[in-house]
Design a protein around this motif. Structure first.
Motif, PDB file in Angstrom:
ATOM      1  N   UNK A 622      16.233  22.846  58.498  1.00 14.04           N
ATOM      2  CA  UNK A 622      17.244  23.904  58.506  1.00 14.04           C
ATOM      3  C   UNK A 622      18.385  23.525  57.573  1.00 14.04           C
ATOM      4  N   UNK A 623      19.212  24.527  57.252  1.00 15.11           N
ATOM      5  CA  UNK A 623      20.369  24.266  56.393  1.00 15.11           C
ATOM      6  C   UNK A 623      21.337  23.303  57.076  1.00 15.11           C
ATOM      7  N   UNK A 624      21.457  23.400  58.383  1.00 15.52           N
ATOM      8  CA  UNK A 624      22.363  22.500  59.106  1.00 15.52           C
ATOM      9  C   UNK A 624      21.884  21.059  59.002  1.00 15.52           C
ATOM     10  N   UNK A 625      20.572  20.848  59.140  1.00 16.73           N
ATOM     11  CA  UNK A 625      20.028  19.489  59.011  1.00 16.73           C
ATOM     12  C   UNK A 625      20.199  18.975  57.585  1.00 16.73           C
ATOM     13  N   UNK A 626      19.986  19.846  56.606  1.00 15.68           N
ATOM     14  CA  UNK A 626      20.147  19.437  55.211  1.00 15.68           C
ATOM     15  C   UNK A 626      21.610  19.098  54.909  1.00 15.68           C
ATOM     16  N   UNK A 627      22.540  19.804  55.501  1.00 16.59           N
ATOM     17  CA  UNK A 627      23.964  19.566  55.252  1.00 16.59           C
ATOM     18  C   UNK A 627      24.413  18.194  55.733  1.00 16.59           C
ATOM     19  N   UNK A 628      23.638  17.584  56.648  1.00 13.45           N
ATOM     20  CA  UNK A 628      24.016  16.263  57.153  1.00 13.45           C
ATOM     21  C   UNK A 628      23.615  15.142  56.202  1.00 13.45           C
ATOM     22  N   UNK A 629      22.853  15.462  55.169  1.00 10.87           N
ATOM     23  CA  UNK A 629      22.413  14.459  54.201  1.00 10.87           C
ATOM     24  C   UNK A 629      23.574  14.104  53.283  1.00 10.87           C
ATOM     25  N   UNK A 630      23.767  12.821  53.057  1.00 12.10           N
ATOM     26  CA  UNK A 630      24.832  12.351  52.169  1.00 12.10           C
ATOM     27  C   UNK A 630      24.653  12.951  50.772  1.00 12.10           C
ATOM     28  N   UNK A 631      25.728  13.521  50.231  1.00  8.76           N
ATOM     29  CA  UNK A 631      25.691  14.083  48.892  1.00  8.76           C
ATOM     30  C   UNK A 631      25.402  15.572  48.853  1.00  8.76           C
ATOM     31  N   UNK A 632      25.086  16.185  50.016  1.00  4.44           N
ATOM     32  CA  UNK A 632      24.828  17.627  50.080  1.00  4.44           C
ATOM     33  C   UNK A 632      26.075  18.314  50.641  1.00  4.44           C
ATOM     34  N   UNK A 633      26.933  18.767  49.763  1.00  3.57           N
ATOM     35  CA  UNK A 633      28.113  19.523  50.168  1.00  3.57           C
ATOM     36  C   UNK A 633      27.872  21.004  49.995  1.00  3.57           C
ATOM     37  N   UNK A 634      28.890  21.830  50.243  1.00  5.35           N
ATOM     38  CA  UNK A 634      28.723  23.287  50.121  1.00  5.35           C
ATOM     39  C   UNK A 634      28.226  23.718  48.746  1.00  5.35           C
ATOM     40  N   UNK A 635      28.724  23.090  47.690  1.00  8.12           N
ATOM     41  CA  UNK A 635      28.310  23.479  46.340  1.00  8.12           C
ATOM     42  C   UNK A 635      26.830  23.183  46.114  1.00  8.12           C
ATOM     43  N   UNK A 636      26.391  21.990  46.469  1.00  5.65           N
ATOM     44  CA  UNK A 636      24.977  21.626  46.305  1.00  5.65           C
ATOM     45  C   UNK A 636      24.096  22.485  47.209  1.00  5.65           C
ATOM     46  N   UNK A 637      24.589  22.762  48.422  1.00  2.00           N
ATOM     47  CA  UNK A 637      23.806  23.573  49.356  1.00  2.00           C
ATOM     48  C   UNK A 637      23.575  24.973  48.794  1.00  2.00           C
ATOM     49  N   UNK A 638      24.656  25.557  48.280  1.00  5.25           N
ATOM     50  CA  UNK A 638      24.535  26.920  47.754  1.00  5.25           C
ATOM     51  C   UNK A 638      23.585  26.973  46.565  1.00  5.25           C
ATOM     52  N   UNK A 639      23.627  25.938  45.736  1.00  7.64           N
ATOM     53  CA  UNK A 639      22.851  25.958  44.503  1.00  7.64           C
ATOM     54  C   UNK A 639      21.398  25.556  44.707  1.00  7.64           C
ATOM     55  N   UNK A 640      21.164  24.559  45.583  1.00  5.57           N
ATOM     56  CA  UNK A 640      19.822  23.979  45.677  1.00  5.57           C
ATOM     57  C   UNK A 640      19.199  24.030  47.073  1.00  5.57           C
ATOM     58  N   UNK A 641      19.968  24.422  48.085  1.00  3.06           N
ATOM     59  CA  UNK A 641      19.502  24.297  49.468  1.00  3.06           C
ATOM     60  C   UNK A 641      18.161  24.952  49.741  1.00  3.06           C
ATOM     61  N   UNK A 642      18.016  26.197  49.339  1.00 10.41           N
ATOM     62  CA  UNK A 642      16.772  26.927  49.631  1.00 10.41           C
ATOM     63  C   UNK A 642      15.576  26.260  48.960  1.00 10.41           C
ATOM     64  N   UNK A 643      15.745  25.827  47.718  1.00 16.81           N
ATOM     65  CA  UNK A 643      14.636  25.192  46.996  1.00 16.81           C
ATOM     66  C   UNK A 643      14.232  23.877  47.664  1.00 16.81           C
ATOM     67  N   UNK A 644      15.213  23.077  48.075  1.00 25.40           N
ATOM     68  CA  UNK A 644      14.899  21.791  48.708  1.00 25.40           C
ATOM     69  C   UNK A 644      14.147  22.011  50.010  1.00 25.40           C
ATOM     70  N   UNK A 645      14.641  22.938  50.841  1.00 26.42           N
ATOM     71  CA  UNK A 645      13.968  23.206  52.122  1.00 26.42           C
ATOM     72  C   UNK A 645      12.547  23.707  51.893  1.00 26.42           C
ATOM     73  N   UNK A 646      12.334  24.484  50.824  1.00 19.78           N
ATOM     74  CA  UNK A 646      10.985  24.984  50.529  1.00 19.78           C
ATOM     75  C   UNK A 646      10.061  23.834  50.128  1.00 19.78           C
ATOM     76  N   UNK A 647      10.561  22.885  49.354  1.00 19.31           N
ATOM     77  CA  UNK A 647       9.743  21.738  48.944  1.00 19.31           C
ATOM     78  C   UNK A 647       9.367  20.903  50.164  1.00 19.31           C
ATOM     79  N   UNK A 648      10.355  20.678  51.057  1.00 17.59           N
ATOM     80  CA  UNK A 648      10.080  19.904  52.265  1.00 17.59           C
ATOM     81  C   UNK A 648       9.040  20.618  53.122  1.00 17.59           C
ATOM     82  N   UNK A 649       9.200  21.937  53.322  1.00 21.24           N
ATOM     83  CA  UNK A 649       8.260  22.701  54.149  1.00 21.24           C
ATOM     84  C   UNK A 649       6.860  22.689  53.530  1.00 21.24           C
ATOM     85  N   UNK A 650       6.792  22.798  52.209  1.00 21.52           N
ATOM     86  CA  UNK A 650       5.498  22.800  51.529  1.00 21.52           C
ATOM     87  C   UNK A 650       4.785  21.471  51.655  1.00 21.52           C
ATOM     88  N   UNK A 651       5.548  20.380  51.711  1.00 18.72           N
ATOM     89  CA  UNK A 651       4.912  19.070  51.843  1.00 18.72           C
ATOM     90  C   UNK A 651       4.382  18.868  53.258  1.00 18.72           C
TER      91      UNK A 651
END
Length: 651
Positions: A622-651
């Motif tokens: 989830x976005x909340x779980x991803x936000x707890x990762x060091x280096x993932x702030x609001x800017x990174x979340x908005x720009x890359x969050x959906x793509x990262x979660x999709x890669x994780x789900x696909x794996x």
């Protein structure tokens, strides 16, 4: 220990120092040559062969740490009773003892900080001053007093020397302020540190019986770091000696880096002219550094045609000195942080690594890069970037600018907001607290110039950096200015910012100033025991013009074409991942590379390895779980969050 045992542990040059029991003796001791060992063994040998009464020896140095080290070594050699103190500690002890006899009553209170007195003097003179102006004026008063410049002579002396008055004051105004400062001090019945040396010198000169008492007590003098003595300290030393010459001085003219504070190497370099029968001993065997580091240090100072020593390396050969050229400051910080990570992974303790720079303002990108890799760090000789008062104020002003929905041209909005914190288009002063404040604010302005998002996102990015860099640290890489690094050593040293304008600093506009900048680099290089990396960046930011050139001091040594590192491989960050997590880490790395190539930027600007590895381990859903990762702030979340979660789900 027997006299023979004391001498047996010394090399030939150190033994020559130890057996030169009566002055005048001048020891020219290069970096890492064991000068403290030599002079403590000299004292111990003198006591053992009954040439010295230990209580008749006074050894003076410049820091309490160095004095404590000297006392510890003397105790280990079986010698007790020697006075090893700083100039101020020795002088205060004597002045306190003789005050009732020479002046009467109780000695006034010693104030540790001049600022309240300077502020009162400025107000009395009709000047409105802020905290930074007071700091700069206090430093200038201290310089004048240690340089034996009287208030009435200040304007003429500084004009002749080309020394600018601080904080926008005219030279005659500073002279008048010095007069008022002394009046305020007298009215409050207090003394400052310089008064201790001045008053004791005056007491000895005016009261011959007191001078005779001190000279009967102390018959043998040793002065460490003699290249750093000020005219005031030399004046007191002359009073202690009287017409005697039983003096041993130790120093290295190549390590004179405090002329701005009144230090001068002329007492060391001219010692044999003052005392024509001087015995000169050169300590040349460097026990600290590899031949590779020593060769560079020798080449640097030989070019300057200095007086001093040529070092001879005693350690076995080590890695070649590394020269790195980076496209911009943040790439340099990332490269240095990654190299630190590799050293730590190879078994070098973080506490045995240092990153050295010219000014405190250079620490911010380094702090950020180390934090992104989860590498602890300690800032020596200054506050962490986001703990500085001017940076805290800047954060408040930027928050207000966001609330007011000001101009969304971020560079313009940041500049407008930071004017109230003290920023201006040009530095306000050539040196001092105002210049340090401007440097910190200019670092924020530089970040804004490269920012591609909104003002609110920029402020959020600064908040995230501040939060990450405030994490408690017990053990870590040392971040330090060169001045604060003097007297210390590390297994691995990174000297950064080696470009014209930074080292030598742009304010160094005289031959003497340039020579001191060269000595600063010599000090930085000789802090390294085994690993030494020198680097500079061609540009300040990613989108700024690459107009920097490497320092003139290393023009002959720097490779003609920058050395480039081999293509990156899965590094230590991902070394502890299991097979499944490593597979996901590789997918994330490929995704990051594609984004970076599409944006035309380095891969680390998307996400650093530490963040990718943490995602691979935790597999956020989830976005909340991803936000707890060091280096993932609001800017990174908005720009890359959906793509990262999709890669994780696909794996």
């Amino acid at each position: 220990m027997s006299a023979r045992e004391i001498l047996d542990s010394l090399d030939p040059e150190q033994r020559a120092v130890a057996t030169a029991l009566h002055g005048p003796v001048c020891v020219l001791a290069g970096a890492g040559t064991g000068k403290t060992r030599a002079i403590t063994h000299r004292i111990a040998y003198g006591v053992t062969v009954n040439a010295y009464d230990p209580q008749a020896v006074l050894a003076v140095t410049f820091t309490a740490r160095a004095a404590g080290e000297m006392r510890t070594r003397l105790r280990s050699l079986g010698v007790a009773g020697v006075q090893a103190r700083t100039f101020h500690a020795a002088a205060l002890r004597q002045l306190s003892y003789f005050w009732p006899q020479a002046i009467g009553g109780q000695i006034p209170t010693l104030v540790e900080h001049k600022a309240p007195l300077v502020a009162a003097a400025a107000r009395a003179g009709g000047h409105s001053v802020d905290r930074l102006t007071v700091r700069d004026l206090a430093a200038e008063i201290e310089w004048a007093k240690v340089s034996l410049v009287a208030p009435e002579d200040y304007a003429a002396v500084t004009a002749q020397a080309g020394r600018e008055a601080p904080a926008g004051f005219a030279r005659d105004q500073v002279g008048a302020l010095m007069h008022e400062y002394e009046r305020v001090k007298d009215s409050q019945v207090v003394l400052d540190f310089e008064d201790i040396l001045l008053l004791l010198s005056d007491v000895i000169a005016r009261h011959p019986e007191i001078g005779d008492t001190i000279r009967r007590r102390y018959r043998h003098f040793v002065v460490d770091e003699y290249q750093d003595v000020s005219p005031l300290q030399q004046y007191l030393l002359d009073q202690w000696l009287g017409d005697r010459d039983d003096l041993c001085v130790v120093g290295d003219p190549s390590q004179t880096i405090y002329s701005f504070a009144g230090a001068t190497p002329t007492h060391l370099t001219g010692f044999s002219r003052t005392y024509p029968h001087t015995e000169i001993v050169r300590l040349v065997r460097n026990y600290r550094s590899t031949p590779e580091v020593v060769a560079l240090a020798n080449a640097l100072v030989d070019t300057a045609g200095r007086e001093g020593v040529t070092l001879q390396a005693q350690q076995s050969s080590g890695p070649a000195v590394q020269y790195r050229t980076y496209p911009h400051d943040h790439a340099e910080a990332e490269g240095v942080a990654e190299a630190c990570h590799e050293l730590i992974s190879a078994g070098v303790p973080a506490s045995a690594i240092a990153i050295v720079y010219r000014t405190n303002a250079q620490s911010e990108p380094l702090e950020e890069a180390l934090t992104a890799r989860d590498i602890g760090y300690l800032v020596r000789g200054g506050q962490r970037f986001f703990e500085r008062e001017e940076v805290k104020k800047a954060m408040v002003l930027l928050r207000a600018a966001v609330t007011a929905a000001l101009d969304e041209d971020v560079p313009v909005a940041v500049r407008d907001a930071l004017v109230e914190a003290g920023w201006a288009e040009k530095p306000p002063a050539p040196r001092g607290a105002r210049k340090e404040r401007w440097d910190s604010l200019q670092a924020i302005v530089a970040l804004a110039d490269d920012w591609e998002g909104t003002l609110a996102q920029f402020h959020q990015e600064l908040q995230e950096r501040a939060m990450a860099q405030h994490a408690p640290v017990v053990e870590g890489v040392t971040l330090t200015t060169i001045h604060a690094a003097k007297g210390l050593e590390w297994e691995a040293v990174f000297v950064v910012g080696l470009s014209e304008g930074l080292l030598p600093i742009s304010l160094a506009d005289t031959d003497d100033a340039i020579a001191e900048e060269r000595r600063l680099l010599y000090v930085a290089i000789t802090r390294a025991r085994r690993h030494l990396t020198l680097s500079y960046a061609r540009a300040r930011g990613e989108s700024t013009r690459a107009n920097r050139t490497r320092t003139r001091f290393l023009e002959r040594q720097w490779p003609s074409s920058p050395r480039r590192r081999a293509p990156s491989r899965p590094g230590p960050v991902a070394a502890d991942l299991d097979a499944n997590d490593a597979r996901l880490f590789d997918k994330l790395t490929q995704w990051r590379r594609a984004h970076a190539e599409g944006d035309g930027k380095p891969a680390y600007t998307v996400l650093v390895d530490v963040s990718l590895a943490e995602i691979a381990r935790s597999r956020p859903r989830t976005r909340a779980e991803l936000a707890s990762v060091r280096g993932i702030g609001p800017t990174k979340m908005e720009k890359y969050g959906a793509e990262i979660l999709a890669i994780v789900a696909g794996d």
